[in-house]
Design a protein around this motif. Sequence first.
Motif, mmCIF file in Angstrom:
data_model
loop_
_atom_site.group_PDB
_atom_site.id
_atom_site.type_symbol
_atom_site.label_atom_id
_atom_site.label_comp_id
_atom_site.label_asym_id
_atom_site.label_seq_id
_atom_site.Cartn_x
_atom_site.Cartn_y
_atom_site.Cartn_z
ATOM 1 N N GLU A 42 1.050 -1.177 -0.232
ATOM 2 C CA GLU A 42 -0.188 0.325 -0.564
ATOM 3 C C GLU A 42 0.364 1.014 -0.074
ATOM 4 O O GLU A 42 1.728 0.904 0.643
ATOM 5 N N THR A 43 0.394 2.439 -0.024
ATOM 6 C CA THR A 43 0.980 3.905 -0.804
ATOM 7 C C THR A 43 0.429 4.643 -0.102
ATOM 8 O O THR A 43 1.762 5.426 0.361
ATOM 9 N N TYR B 64 -2.240 3.576 6.189
ATOM 10 C CA TYR B 64 -3.353 2.790 6.448
ATOM 11 C C TYR B 64 -4.984 2.579 7.069
ATOM 12 O O TYR B 64 -5.401 2.249 6.959
#
Length: 199
Positions: free
Chosen positions: A142-143, A146
């Motif tokens: 994931e970039t 969160y």
Amino acid sequence: HADFYFDGDFTIDLWVRPHSLPTSTNSQTLYTHWQDANNVVYFFLYGDGQIYFQIYVAGVMTINVHAAHSMANDNWYHVALVRNGNVWTIYKNGILVATSTDTDVYPNLTGSVFVGDYFNGWVDELRVSKGIARWTSNFTPETGHYGPLTAPQLNVATVEDNASVENQIPQWSSVDGKLTAGLPVVTSIGDPGADTNIP
């Protein structure tokens, strides 16, 4: 402390951007669970950015997972340690780079957890997930951030210092549950794509 006693599956993942990698015989830790010099858990970079995870119990190394993949200064990398049953794996940028099968257990240490101990660079999106083996094969990291916390994980959104972080040790206290000491922590970073320092 029971929150950091991983008696089953778990994952530690984070984004790192080393500013100055350790020299060939030195290390910079990303995550440390410390009781004393003989009872400790290390997730660290060694030499040119090789990734290690080691556990010592009563002075004996019981777990050793080593990824002989180098890194370069001032580049972002996603690193993850995953325990799935007796299989311990390290991923770099979502690619499996090390695996070890070991029946030894994670010790129930009484000490504190440290983030970025002598790490010279940036740490972003640290996530500790108890009871979850997040990945068992290659994945796309994931970039963005969160998102909201849900038990049983701890997120530290951003720990950043444009100079050296040496001798500035952020510590997650397992006694009072607060992030104390060390570096500034940004708990809300908005759109990560808006800042070139964040992956």
